[in-house]
Design an enzyme around this catalytic site. Structure first.
Site, short mmCIF file in Angstrom:
data_model
loop_
_atom_site.label_atom_id
_atom_site.label_comp_id
_atom_site.label_asym_id
_atom_site.label_seq_id
_atom_site.Cartn_x
_atom_site.Cartn_y
_atom_site.Cartn_z
N LYS A 191 4.63 0.90 9.22
CA LYS A 191 4.74 2.16 8.49
C LYS A 191 4.17 3.30 9.31
O LYS A 191 4.71 4.41 9.30
CB LYS A 191 4.02 2.05 7.15
CG LYS A 191 4.87 1.36 6.09
CD LYS A 191 4.14 1.28 4.76
CE LYS A 191 3.22 0.10 4.72
NZ LYS A 191 2.57 -0.10 3.43
N GLU A 228 0.87 -1.16 0.00
CA GLU A 228 0.00 0.00 0.00
C GLU A 228 0.92 1.22 0.00
O GLU A 228 1.80 1.32 0.85
CB GLU A 228 -0.87 -0.03 1.26
CG GLU A 228 -1.96 0.99 1.21
CD GLU A 228 -2.82 1.03 2.47
OE1 GLU A 228 -2.70 0.13 3.32
OE2 GLU A 228 -3.61 1.99 2.59
N ARG A 278 5.36 -13.18 9.34
CA ARG A 278 6.06 -11.95 9.04
C ARG A 278 7.39 -11.88 9.78
O ARG A 278 7.60 -12.58 10.77
CB ARG A 278 5.20 -10.72 9.34
CG ARG A 278 4.80 -10.57 10.79
CD ARG A 278 3.67 -9.57 10.95
NE ARG A 278 4.04 -8.24 10.52
CZ ARG A 278 3.35 -7.51 9.62
NH1 ARG A 278 2.28 -8.00 9.06
NH2 ARG A 278 3.74 -6.31 9.32
P1 ATP Z 1 2.85 -2.09 7.86
O1 ATP Z 1 2.04 -2.73 8.94
O2 ATP Z 1 4.27 -1.89 8.20
O3 ATP Z 1 2.21 -0.87 7.31
P2 ATP Z 1 1.68 -3.62 5.84
O4 ATP Z 1 1.56 -5.08 5.88
O5 ATP Z 1 0.46 -2.83 6.11
O6 ATP Z 1 2.89 -3.17 6.71
P3 ATP Z 1 1.72 -3.46 3.02
O7 ATP Z 1 2.09 -2.31 2.19
O8 ATP Z 1 0.31 -3.86 3.07
O9 ATP Z 1 2.22 -3.11 4.47
O10 ATP Z 1 2.66 -4.71 2.73
C1 ATP Z 1 3.01 -5.18 1.47
C2 ATP Z 1 3.41 -6.62 1.61
O11 ATP Z 1 4.51 -6.74 2.50
C3 ATP Z 1 2.29 -7.44 2.16
O12 ATP Z 1 2.14 -8.60 1.38
C4 ATP Z 1 2.72 -7.75 3.56
O13 ATP Z 1 2.23 -8.98 3.98
C5 ATP Z 1 4.24 -7.74 3.45
N1 ATP Z 1 4.86 -7.41 4.74
C6 ATP Z 1 4.66 -6.31 5.49
N2 ATP Z 1 5.36 -6.37 6.64
C7 ATP Z 1 6.03 -7.54 6.61
C8 ATP Z 1 6.93 -8.21 7.52
N3 ATP Z 1 7.27 -7.65 8.69
N4 ATP Z 1 7.43 -9.41 7.16
C9 ATP Z 1 7.09 -9.95 5.99
N5 ATP Z 1 6.26 -9.40 5.10
C10 ATP Z 1 5.72 -8.21 5.39
MG MG Z 2 -1.29 -2.89 4.98
#
Ligand code: ATP
Ligand code: MG
Length: 543
Positions: free
Chosen positions: A267, A32, A257
């Site tokens: 983020k 995102e 994760r």
């Molecule tokens: P955040 O909580 O930091 O905002 P998010 O999961 O909301 O992270 P996205 O932009 O939705 O962020 O993530 C893009 C991809 O990265 C998704 O498929 C998510 O599962 C993966 N991802 C995010 N954080 C991790 C992590 N700590 N380990 C492995 N994969 C991750």
């Molecule tokens: Mg997300």
């Protein structure tokens, strides 16, 4: 052969059974665009792109931009740069928002099948109807609206007739399902907001659980890899594509994760640090963002190696950040040249060396690899050594400089400390030493005796002053065990370097001999003194 991880094992099974027989394997990385990527995303990137490479498939970069409010093109650009820097190429670059028309049609199809309805309940009321883990939910009084009415209301939602929150579109599944995600989930909401891509074309936006399977299916994704918290959403992912009768739909696979010690990976949290000025932007070298790690001097090779080593698992765990640092060190050691840099300098006067003479001595660029060559350093009667390399009263097993002791000055001669000069406050200002011309390094002659210590040095007349930024962990566990901001995460200091460092190119990495790995900062290139960031120290704390 290394053992297959469980995701690759599933893919090989699918290949055997011919599940996606006529199709190329396709994965995607779907961030995102609401912030910069962090090291956790790197794991997902390596997994998605790495899997496609391994199986001759392709991987898309898709911006999951279905939420208009928090998204920004600055983030889109940074994400593209980060994926490229990690060394991957996407097959297609897509925006989920480009599919809004198709998603809208899919929602209409569900309405027509009697599988979706417009609900007038407020968000609060919907929550109150939802039930709990042990009790079933209650059906909305609007659940049994006819197809015609639902279609008209949904079209009116789209046309902007209603305010935010006044109505939603819900899937009609099962309010008694043991999986709460299946209890008539909301699939469209009203948001009168400007979208970074579609502007004001839409005032209704699809919810993640409805949008994501469609994004995957539209792109012909075969394996949709996501993190564990979506495991309970998988039945809904499958339901959407099944109800829409999608042929050979993608399969969602969840993995744990990445969590790292001393690191907060969210983020939202990282954005707050930036917005509140707690760090110097998203690319502050202390940040766990890919932009920060890059400016810090970590290499893409080290990050890929790290992601390989931690592997993928089905259970959440915490990885020691020292492993990441270990990977960085292992990557840099064979490919980095060393330079002499003296911190906290003490002046050395070589009393028996002519004061009008300077000679060039030969020093190896990497002590473990002769093929990296040598460089010539000026040596004269005035030198600097590191504050750490002198002790007036040596402790046990201290083999460096102390009164009466002789050490090798790397690449040059044996020097003996004859006299210590102090100022009025008793601080050591100068070491008066004598050198032995018979001990020149590389002269082919065996020195007449042995010394136990070798130290580095710089020539005082030609040394250049540099600025060095030393880092400690950005986050440290507080009293409650939760990570809190470390007030001592950055220390700026000066150091004296051999002359060539004045010409270091931005982004060039070195080993400061006996200190650690450093990178010439890419941003602070106009300072009077060159700025170097500490990448990682030499000693590993990883077990
Ligand atoms: P955040 O909580 O930091 O905002 P998010 O999961 O909301 O992270 P996205 O932009 O939705 O962020 O993530 C893009 C991809 O990265 C998704 O498929 C998510 O599962 C993966 N991802 C995010 N954080 C991790 C992590 N700590 N380990 C492995 N994969 C991750
Ligand atoms: Mg997300």
């Amino acid at each position: 052969m290394p053992e297959l991880n469980f995701i690759h094992a599933m893919i090989e099974k699918d290949n055997e059974t011919g599940r996606y027989a006529e199709r190329q394997l396709c994965t995607r990385f779907p961030p995102e665009p609401n912030g910069y990527l962090h090291i956790g995303h790197a794991k997902s990137i390596c997994l998605n792109f790495g899997t496609a490479l391994k199986y001759g498939g392709k991987c898309n970069l898709r911006f999951d931009d279905t939420n208009p409010v928090k998204e920004d093109t600055e983030y889109v650009e940074s994400i593209e740069a980060d994926v490229k820097w990690l060394g991957f190429e996407w097959a297609g670059l897509y925006f989920a928002s480009d599919y809004f028309d198709k998603m809208y049609e899919c929602a209409l199809r569900l309405i027509e099948k009697g599988k979706a309805f417009v609900d007038d309940l407020s968000a609060e009321e919907i929550r109150a109807h939802r039930g709990t883990l042990t009790e079933p939910g209650r059906e909305s009084p609007f659940r049994n609206r006819g197809v015609e009415e639902n279609r008209r209301l949904f079209e009116e939602m789209r046309a902007g007739k209603y305010a935010d929150g006044e109505k939603v579109l819900r899937a009609k599944i099962d309010m008694a399902s043991p999986n709460i995600n299946m209890r008539d989930p909301v699939i469209y909401r009203i948001a009168h907001a400007e979208h970074h891509n579609t502007g004001d074309k839409w005032c209704i936006y699809p919810m993640y659980d409805f949008a994501h399977p469609l994004e995957d299916a539209i792109e012909d994704v075969t394996h949709s890899i996501c993190t564990l918290e979506f495991e309970d959403h998988r039945p809904l992912y499958d339901w959407v594509l099944e109800e829409l009768e999608w042929p050979s739909p993608p399969r969602q696979i969840e993995f744990a994760r990445l969590n790292l010690t001393n690191t907060v990976m969210s983020k939202r949290f990282l954005k707050a640090l930036v917005d509140e000025g707690k760090v110097d932007g998203w690319d502050d070298p202390r940040m766990p963002t890919i932009a920060g790690i890059r400016r810090r001097g970590y290499t893409p090779e080290a990050i890929r190696d790290f992601c390989e080593r931690i592997g993928v698992a089905k259970a959440n765990s915490l990885v020691d950040v020292a492993l990441l640092e270990h990977c960085v060190r292992e990557d840099l050691a064979p490919k980095t040249q060393s330079r002499n840099v003296v911190f906290d300098p003490i002046k050395v006067v070589v009393t028996n060396y002519p004061s009008d003479r300077t000679e060039m001595v030969r020093v190896e660029n990497n002590k473990d690899d002769e093929s990296m060559g040598f460089r010539m350093l000026p040596f004269s009667n005035e030198l600097y050594v590191d504050g750490e390399d002198f002790m007036e009263i040596p402790e046990k097993k201290y083999f460096r400089l102390f009164p009466g002791n002789e050490v090798r000055f790397k690449g040059a001669y044996f020097l003996r400390c004859d006299e210590v000069v102090k100022n009025e406050e008793g601080k050591v200002t100068e070491l008066r030493c004598s050198y032995d011309p018979e001990t020149k390094s590389g002269s082919g002659k065996e020195p007449p005796r042995k010394v136990k210590g070798t130290i580095h040095w710089v020539d005082a007349r030609t040394a250049v002053k540099i600025k060095v930024r030393l880092y400690d962990r950005l986050m440290v566990p507080g009293e409650d065990g939760e990570n809190t901001l470390n007030p001592l995460s950055l220390r700026e200091t000066e150091a004296w370097a051999e002359p060539s460092l004045a010409e270091a190119a931005p982004g060039e990495r070195f080993q400061f001999f006996r200190h650690g790995y450093y990178i010439a900062d890419e941003k602070l290139t106009n300072e009077r003194d060159k700025v170097f960031n500490e990448i990682v120290g030499l000693k590993s704390s990883w077990k």
